[in-house]
Write a protein that holds these residues in place. Structure first.
Motif, PDB file in Angstrom:
ATOM      1  N   GLY A  82       0.869  -1.080   0.306  1.00  0.00           N
ATOM      2  CA  GLY A  82       0.007  -0.037  -0.094  1.00  0.00           C
ATOM      3  C   GLY A  82       0.902   1.197  -0.028  1.00  0.00           C
ATOM      4  O   GLY A  82       1.979   1.375   0.367  1.00  0.00           O
ATOM      5  N   ILE A  83       0.246   2.315  -0.310  1.00  0.00           N
ATOM      6  CA  ILE A  83       0.785   3.764  -0.435  1.00  0.00           C
ATOM      7  C   ILE A  83       0.866   4.426   1.190  1.00  0.00           C
ATOM      8  O   ILE A  83      -0.186   4.086   2.010  1.00  0.00           O
ATOM      9  CB  ILE A  83       0.539   4.763  -1.249  1.00  0.00           C
ATOM     10  N   ARG A  87       1.021  10.924   3.379  1.00  0.00           N
ATOM     11  CA  ARG A  87       2.061  11.722   2.536  1.00  0.00           C
ATOM     12  C   ARG A  87       1.568  12.604   1.652  1.00  0.00           C
ATOM     13  O   ARG A  87       2.287  13.396   1.367  1.00  0.00           O
ATOM     14  CB  ARG A  87       3.355  10.724   2.374  1.00  0.00           C
TER      15      ARG A  87
HETATM   16  N1  LIG Z   1      -2.663   2.700   1.854  1.00  0.00           N
HETATM   17  C1  LIG Z   1      -3.916   2.808   2.549  1.00  0.00           C
HETATM   18  N2  LIG Z   1      -3.893   3.613   3.531  1.00  0.00           N
HETATM   19  C2  LIG Z   1      -5.204   3.849   4.121  1.00  0.00           C
HETATM   20  C3  LIG Z   1      -6.315   3.352   3.633  1.00  0.00           C
HETATM   21  N3  LIG Z   1      -7.289   3.664   4.410  1.00  0.00           N
HETATM   22  C4  LIG Z   1      -6.921   4.833   5.299  1.00  0.00           C
HETATM   23  N4  LIG Z   1      -5.564   4.931   5.048  1.00  0.00           N
HETATM   24  C5  LIG Z   1      -4.735   5.800   5.695  1.00  0.00           C
HETATM   25  O1  LIG Z   1      -3.633   5.243   6.254  1.00  0.00           O
HETATM   26  C6  LIG Z   1      -2.792   6.436   6.858  1.00  0.00           C
HETATM   27  C7  LIG Z   1      -1.772   6.054   7.880  1.00  0.00           C
HETATM   28  O2  LIG Z   1      -0.859   5.421   7.214  1.00  0.00           O
HETATM   29  P1  LIG Z   1       0.556   6.011   6.831  1.00  0.00           P
HETATM   30  O3  LIG Z   1       0.459   7.186   5.789  1.00  0.00           O
HETATM   31  O4  LIG Z   1       1.204   4.995   6.100  1.00  0.00           O
HETATM   32  O5  LIG Z   1       1.244   6.593   8.205  1.00  0.00           O
HETATM   33  P2  LIG Z   1       2.747   6.462   8.542  1.00  0.00           P
HETATM   34  O6  LIG Z   1       3.283   5.020   8.158  1.00  0.00           O
HETATM   35  O7  LIG Z   1       2.768   6.833   9.820  1.00  0.00           O
HETATM   36  O8  LIG Z   1       3.442   7.311   7.506  1.00  0.00           O
HETATM   37  P3  LIG Z   1       4.980   7.544   7.321  1.00  0.00           P
HETATM   38  O9  LIG Z   1       5.715   7.925   8.431  1.00  0.00           O
HETATM   39  O10 LIG Z   1       5.089   8.587   6.237  1.00  0.00           O
HETATM   40  O11 LIG Z   1       5.457   6.291   6.799  1.00  0.00           O
HETATM   41  C8  LIG Z   1      -3.762   7.283   7.465  1.00  0.00           C
HETATM   42  O12 LIG Z   1      -3.883   8.673   6.677  1.00  0.00           O
HETATM   43  C9  LIG Z   1      -5.293   6.566   6.721  1.00  0.00           C
HETATM   44  O13 LIG Z   1      -5.959   7.370   6.123  1.00  0.00           O
HETATM   45  C10 LIG Z   1      -6.182   2.288   2.365  1.00  0.00           C
HETATM   46  O14 LIG Z   1      -7.244   1.660   2.058  1.00  0.00           O
HETATM   47  N5  LIG Z   1      -4.951   2.155   1.946  1.00  0.00           N
END
Ligand SMILES: Nc1nc2c(ncn2[C@@H]2O[C@H](COP(=O)(O)OP(=O)(O)OP(=O)(O)O)[C@@H](O)[C@H]2O)c(=O)[nH]1
Length: 292
Positions: A82-83, A87
């Protein structure tokens, strides 16, 4: 009956059913949390677009701050789950200055940021916003603020812009040629909604007033354009102008196409006119697509 102390929020919340959080076993520090999105294995398919849509954010168009509705996406490789969606808005914030400036160059830089923080080749956006502009009445020259809907669609892949499209939607007056022809007097007219979606050549620099050129092509070819302020002398001019320039929906989209077709920075377009008929309950429409 014992008197309850409901003088604090916490007490009132409990009174209404709130409970204390449980003592969980899962980590609360970010470094200890699993990062599912970053899991790597063969996930069967790569993805063309993954991201967020319906993001409402302030934007700037010329001198006006207004509201944009954004879709942002990136590609996703086959071996990534996933993304990191958070970000996307972090990238938007990096390019935020009293709103996101809706201009192709600025939006390209924003997408370049998205590509690099997401470690993906492709990043795209599609944003629609209200575009406000000064509009002067035709005879008395009174200034007021008019508006159209404007749309920017942009994709970058590696260091190239692969898609660059501009959309505009604006209402106009159309006066029915058939009604004018067959009636002893008068002619019915209606509000026509013209929509254009233009593929721009990413290799060619746009003129500074590209939005105005397209908008003029849409409005000037109608029976009349719309004005926020009309004094009596203006209203007479607008009414007579419409009678002098009757248009079917077919006429209007062909005339708009004729204005757009010779512009070297335009690769192709789709044009639609939908008339909200004043003598029917239904609408009339015409649509054409043209690629050079
Ligand atoms: N990939 C993915 N993310 C989702 C989905 N639904 C919600 N999210 C989001 O996942 C986010 C949190 O994940 P990341 O952005 O990876 O947070 P993180 O890993 O702490 O971020 P980094 O420090 O940038 O790696 C939230 O903002 C949610 O909104 C989905 O279906 N797919």
């Amino acid at each position: 009956m014992t008197q309850l102390d409901l003088s604090t929020r916490e007490a009132r919340w409990k009174y209404f059913g709130s409970v204390d959080p449980i003592k969980g076993n899962k980590p609360t520090e970010k470094e200890k949390m699993p990062d599912l999105q970053s899991s790597k294995k063969d996930f069967l398919f790569e993805i063309e677009h993954v991201g967020i849509k319906n993001l409402i954010y302030p934007v700037r168009i010329d001198d006006f701050q207004t509201v944009g509705n954004f879709e942002f996406s990136t590609s996703l490789n086959q071996d990534e789950k996933g993304i990191n969606m958070s970000r996307i808005i972090e990238s938007v914030e990096k390019h935020y200055d009293n709103g996101v400036k809706l201009e192709f160059d600025h939006l390209t830089t924003l997408l370049n940021t998205l590509q690099s923080v997401m470690l993906q080749n492709t990043a795209s956006l599609d944003v629609t916003a209200k575009w406000f502009f000064n509009r002067f009445s035709p005879v008395t020259n009174q200034k007021a603020v008019g508006h159209a809907d404007i749309r920017y669609i942009l994709s970058v892949s590696d260091d190239k812009v692969t898609k660059k499209s501009l959309g505009i939607e604006v209402p106009v007056t159309t006066l029915c040629p058939c009604s004018k022809e067959i009636s002893e007097y008068s002619a019915h007219n209606q509000r026509g909604i013209i929509t254009v979606l233009i593929d721009l050549d990413p290799e060619i620099d746009l003129p500074d007033n590209y939005k105005d050129i397209v908008l003029d092509g849409m409005e000037a070819n109608a029976s009349s354009m719309l004005y926020p302020i009309l004094k009596r002398t203006d209203e007479k001019a607008v009414t007579e102008r419409a009678y002098e320039n009757p248009r079917f929906v077919e006429d209007l989209i062909r005339l708009v196409a004729a204005d757009l077709v010779d512009l070297e920075w335009i690769q192709g377009f789709e044009i639609e006119c939908r008339n909200e008929e004043s003598i029917h309950q239904h609408d009339a429409f015409a649509r054409l697509k043209y690629t050079k």
